[in-house]
Design an enzyme around this catalytic site. Structure first.
Site, short mmCIF file in Angstrom:
data_model
loop_
_atom_site.label_atom_id
_atom_site.label_comp_id
_atom_site.label_asym_id
_atom_site.label_seq_id
_atom_site.Cartn_x
_atom_site.Cartn_y
_atom_site.Cartn_z
N GLU A 187 23.66 -35.55 -12.95
CA GLU A 187 23.69 -34.83 -13.68
C GLU A 187 24.31 -33.67 -13.82
O GLU A 187 23.36 -33.12 -13.03
CB GLU A 187 22.66 -34.71 -14.75
CG GLU A 187 22.62 -33.71 -15.68
CD GLU A 187 20.79 -33.57 -16.49
OE1 GLU A 187 19.96 -33.41 -15.74
OE2 GLU A 187 20.52 -33.47 -17.16
N ARG A 240 19.22 -25.98 -27.14
CA ARG A 240 17.82 -26.92 -26.47
C ARG A 240 16.83 -27.43 -27.25
O ARG A 240 15.85 -27.34 -26.93
CB ARG A 240 17.62 -26.26 -24.73
CG ARG A 240 17.64 -27.05 -24.05
CD ARG A 240 16.97 -27.02 -22.47
NE ARG A 240 17.34 -28.27 -21.61
CZ ARG A 240 17.53 -28.70 -20.80
NH1 ARG A 240 16.71 -27.77 -19.53
NH2 ARG A 240 18.13 -29.25 -19.80
N GLU A 298 15.49 -34.77 -24.36
CA GLU A 298 15.11 -34.45 -23.41
C GLU A 298 14.85 -32.70 -23.96
O GLU A 298 16.40 -31.53 -24.08
CB GLU A 298 15.57 -33.77 -21.88
CG GLU A 298 15.09 -32.89 -20.93
CD GLU A 298 16.45 -32.73 -20.11
OE1 GLU A 298 15.68 -32.79 -19.03
OE2 GLU A 298 17.38 -32.78 -19.89
C1 LER Z 1 16.93 -31.95 -16.79
O1 LER Z 1 17.46 -33.58 -16.79
C2 LER Z 1 18.30 -31.19 -17.15
O2 LER Z 1 18.81 -31.22 -18.14
C3 LER Z 1 17.61 -29.95 -16.29
O3 LER Z 1 18.44 -28.87 -17.03
C4 LER Z 1 16.11 -29.65 -15.52
O4 LER Z 1 15.98 -28.35 -15.45
MN MN Z 2 19.01 -33.12 -18.66
#
Ligand code: LER
Ligand code: MN
Length: 276
Positions: free
Chosen positions: A154, A219, A248
């Site tokens: 990621e 977020r 998320e």
């Molecule tokens: C985890 O998927 C993520 O997006 C990170 O920002 C975790 O700190």
């Molecule tokens: Mn993430």
């Protein structure tokens, strides 16, 4: 088209507060299924301390998939990472990722490499850190390949790490790692900070997108900020992406409300996308 939606769920206490749910797995899974999700993304610190059969039984009971397994708690709670100056910690990070392989194979889940790829610690150069990250990912991808398991790194925004912030950096890492089962997890929260043009980055990553996280610009759940999810998801599906969209986001105003608002927003959007 049915958009496959999942939500991040932790199987044990986590410090990472964007993990929308903690605690009792079955109660949470029951709620998630009732709200209409198709899967749960499990955040697992150590696969050796989770009961795979118990998890499988719960998933079967509620007919939910596990599209991906998050590994970041091993960094958050144990400090494991690929570029640590201590070779024992580097080894432990690699072994920890490998220990996810049987579980990932069992559930046909992607193994996520988020913060486990680490940060550049004092006394380590960016180049050395990247070299360790590449070596670690090569070893893990090679171990996962015979089991049909894929790994997804990621790109994470600059405030959390200096190692792989953008999709372009992720794609160059993919070239260095050189494994077909190694790809990217794109997260709209991080992309909104780092990508000059999010749609273009999605097109660039194309079939190397192995998994997808959604959170809005603040977020919070999708719909709570100013990201254009209609355009992003349209672009994502135009690449041929057939995987899950995994929520998320912060548990705000509370975890249950956030999860319900996210799915209602995304399902509405899906109706629009189908029309175009
Ligand atoms: C985890 O998927 C993520 O997006 C990170 O920002 C975790 O700190
Ligand atoms: Mn993430």
């Amino acid at each position: 088209m049915h958009m496959k939606l999942a939500i991040v769920l932790s199987t044990q206490p986590a410090k990472f507060n964007a993990v929308a749910f903690k605690g009792d797995l079955e109660a949470n899974v029951a709620k998630i299924a009732r709200w209409g999700y198709d899967g749960v993304e499990l955040a697992i610190r150590d696969p050796n301390i989770v009961d795979a059969e118990a998890i499988a039984a719960i998933m079967d009971r509620y007919n939910l998939a596990i599209p991906a397994i998050g590994t970041g708690q091993a960094w958050g709670e144990e400090g494991l990472s690929f570029p640590d100056p201590d070779p024992a910690i580097r080894r432990a990070a690699i072994e920890r990722v490998k220990s996810h392989i049987p579980l990932a194979a069992r559930f046909n889940a992607v193994i996520i490499i988020g913060l486990l790829r680490g940060i550049v610690k004092p006394g380590v150069s960016q180049e050395q850190a990247m070299a360790w990250v590449v070596e670690a990912l090569q070893e893990c991808s090679e171990a996962a390949a015979p089991h049909g398991v894929r790994l997804a790194l990621e790109p994470i925004n600059r405030y959390e790490t200096t190692l792989i912030n953008t999709v372009r950096e992720g794609l160059s890492l993919i070239e260095q790692v050189g494994a077909d089962n190694f790809g990217l997890l794109l997260d709209t929260f991080h992309m909104n900070i780092e990508e000059p043009d999010m749609e273009e980055s999605i097109r660039l990553a194309g079939d190397r997108i192995f998994h997808f996280h959604v959170a809005d610009s603040n977020r919070w759940y999708p719909g709570a900020g100013h990201i254009d999810f209609r355009s992003l998801l349209q672009t994502l599906f135009e690449t041929g992406y057939e995987g899950f969209i995994s929520g998320e986001f912060m548990p705000e105003p509370d975890a249950d409300t956030a999860a319900q608002r996210a799915i209602s927003y995304l399902r509405n959007l899906q109706t629009d996308l189908t029309k175009t």
